[in-house]
Design a protein around this motif. Structure first.
Motif, PDB file in Angstrom:
ATOM      1  N   ILE A   1      18.716  74.822  28.836  1.00  0.00           N
ATOM      2  CA  ILE A   1      18.443  74.009  27.672  1.00  0.00           C
ATOM      3  C   ILE A   1      17.098  73.274  27.627  1.00  0.00           C
ATOM      4  N   VAL A   2      16.511  73.041  28.734  1.00  0.00           N
ATOM      5  CA  VAL A   2      15.260  72.359  28.734  1.00  0.00           C
ATOM      6  C   VAL A   2      14.077  73.596  28.714  1.00  0.00           C
ATOM      7  N   LEU A   3      14.344  74.584  29.273  1.00  0.00           N
ATOM      8  CA  LEU A   3      13.621  75.631  29.447  1.00  0.00           C
ATOM      9  C   LEU A   3      13.259  76.368  27.993  1.00  0.00           C
ATOM     10  N   ALA A   4      14.335  76.266  27.380  1.00  0.00           N
ATOM     11  CA  ALA A   4      14.265  77.133  26.154  1.00  0.00           C
ATOM     12  C   ALA A   4      13.142  76.721  24.973  1.00  0.00           C
ATOM     13  N   PRO A   5      12.905  75.316  24.815  1.00  0.00           N
ATOM     14  CA  PRO A   5      11.717  74.870  23.994  1.00  0.00           C
ATOM     15  C   PRO A   5      10.510  75.343  24.482  1.00  0.00           C
ATOM     16  N   LEU A   6      10.418  75.397  25.741  1.00  0.00           N
ATOM     17  CA  LEU A   6       9.059  75.959  26.277  1.00  0.00           C
ATOM     18  C   LEU A   6       9.155  77.292  26.088  1.00  0.00           C
ATOM     19  N   LEU A   7      10.021  78.161  25.992  1.00  0.00           N
ATOM     20  CA  LEU A   7       9.761  79.523  25.774  1.00  0.00           C
ATOM     21  C   LEU A   7       9.538  79.806  24.289  1.00  0.00           C
ATOM     22  N   VAL A   8       9.876  78.867  23.297  1.00  0.00           N
ATOM     23  CA  VAL A   8       9.439  78.979  22.171  1.00  0.00           C
ATOM     24  C   VAL A   8       7.809  78.535  21.707  1.00  0.00           C
ATOM     25  N   ILE A   9       7.423  77.766  22.607  1.00  0.00           N
ATOM     26  CA  ILE A   9       6.192  77.448  22.499  1.00  0.00           C
ATOM     27  C   ILE A   9       5.122  78.530  23.070  1.00  0.00           C
ATOM     28  N   TRP A  10       5.639  79.375  24.173  1.00  0.00           N
ATOM     29  CA  TRP A  10       4.847  80.255  24.813  1.00  0.00           C
ATOM     30  C   TRP A  10       5.084  81.634  23.969  1.00  0.00           C
ATOM     31  N   PHE A  11       6.194  81.884  23.309  1.00  0.00           N
ATOM     32  CA  PHE A  11       6.417  83.237  22.763  1.00  0.00           C
ATOM     33  C   PHE A  11       6.840  83.116  21.304  1.00  0.00           C
ATOM     34  N   GLY A  12       6.875  82.127  20.589  1.00  0.00           N
ATOM     35  CA  GLY A  12       7.211  82.123  19.440  1.00  0.00           C
ATOM     36  C   GLY A  12       8.779  82.131  19.198  1.00  0.00           C
ATOM     37  N   PHE A  13       9.182  82.131  17.884  1.00  0.00           N
ATOM     38  CA  PHE A  13      10.377  82.281  17.339  1.00  0.00           C
ATOM     39  C   PHE A  13      11.203  83.694  17.217  1.00  0.00           C
ATOM     40  N   GLY A  14      10.531  84.653  17.631  1.00  0.00           N
ATOM     41  CA  GLY A  14      11.023  86.015  17.648  1.00  0.00           C
ATOM     42  C   GLY A  14      12.150  86.379  18.765  1.00  0.00           C
ATOM     43  N   ALA A  15      12.503  87.412  19.041  1.00  0.00           N
ATOM     44  CA  ALA A  15      13.574  87.968  19.897  1.00  0.00           C
ATOM     45  C   ALA A  15      13.270  87.759  21.236  1.00  0.00           C
ATOM     46  N   LEU A  16      12.154  87.669  21.532  1.00  0.00           N
ATOM     47  CA  LEU A  16      11.610  87.753  23.066  1.00  0.00           C
ATOM     48  C   LEU A  16      11.888  86.407  23.684  1.00  0.00           C
ATOM     49  N   PRO A  17      11.780  85.127  23.394  1.00  0.00           N
ATOM     50  CA  PRO A  17      12.491  83.968  24.242  1.00  0.00           C
ATOM     51  C   PRO A  17      13.808  84.037  24.069  1.00  0.00           C
ATOM     52  N   LYS A  18      14.455  84.569  23.286  1.00  0.00           N
ATOM     53  CA  LYS A  18      15.908  84.651  23.333  1.00  0.00           C
ATOM     54  C   LYS A  18      16.592  85.682  24.226  1.00  0.00           C
TER      55      LYS A  18
END
Length: 254
Positions: A104-121
């Protein structure tokens, strides 16, 4: 199948739970926004199934994709670490440390790095799925009977033949144990990943329901997550019975 023959007990326990739940809500007159009754929850699911099914299918596709990627990476990682011991000594502690990072802490960082597409999910689901498969596979590889190793060595088998003809088949029960754990994790990982900003999914449905105090819809989402997890688990069990025949035959004879 022993699992199916005992499932009626679970169904009976669930039925008793729902009856008790319904009775308590009605007798104590608990407000529906605080704790809806099972009847109200099932009515909500039936009346708005067409809307909810869109979110359900989105989560299902995401879960299956992330589970496939996570288990493939986990199994490949386990094979490499087992065949290259010095890598295991160096990387295995890092794998354990990676599980101490809250998703839950790492998730926002993934959005910053990879955007809102399918990749961070997909990354989130992969992170929760690969570790059980890696650990279970490594343990399975190490538990190969020593007498069988000795027999293959006497027959002149090389390292690759040892692995693919003995160690990998012997580890299949342990591998499937890891797959069953990852299968249940994949659904929850998908729901968490959908909180990052998805357009559809059970996580989105749950967020909208909780913000509008539609507790009945929140429970619909919770039940859907539980059912999906059980279905994934059951599918892995069925595949295991066909692949690991020597183990299942031994269990059925007990």
């Amino acid at each position: 199948m022993a699992f199916l023959s005992k499932s009626w007990r679970t169904l009976l326990a669930l039925l008793l739970l729902f009856i008790t739940w319904e009775t308590i809500v009605r007798v104590l007159e608990i407000p529906q926004w605080l704790l809806p009754s099972p009847v109200k929850i099932f009515q909500e699911a039936a009346l708005h199934w067409s809307d909810f099914s869109v979110h359900l299918m989105s989560t299902l596709r995401l879960s299956l994709s992330g589970f496939a990627i996570g288990t493939a990476i986990g199994l490949l990682t386990a094979i490499i670490l087992f065949l290259v011991p010095f890598l295991k000594d160096s990387l295995y502690p890092l794998l354990i440390l990676s599980q101490n990072i809250p998703i839950i802490v790492l998730a926002p960082l993934l959005v910053i790095w990879f955007g809102f597409g399918a990749l961070p999910k997909l990354i989130v689901i992969t992170l929760v799925c690969f570790f059980p498969v890696t650990v279970a596979s490594l343990d399975g590889f190490k538990q190969t009977p020593a007498e069988l190793r000795h027999y293959l060595s006497m027959a002149g088998a090389n390292k690759n033949q040892h692995f693919w003809k003995l160690e990998f088949p012997s580890a299949l029960p342990a591998i499937f144990s890891g797959l069953k754990i990852s299968a249940t994790y994949s659904v929850m990982g998908a729901v968490i990943s959908e909180w990052l900003g998805a357009k559809a999914g059970i996580g989105v449905y749950m967020t909208l329901a909780s913000s509008s105090f539609r507790t009945d819809r929140v429970f619909v989402a919770i039940f859907a997550i539980m059912i999906l997890s059980l279905l994934f688990f059951a599918c892995i069990m069925i595949i295991e019975r066909f692949v690991v025949r020597w183990k299942t035959k031994g269990e059925d004879s007990r």
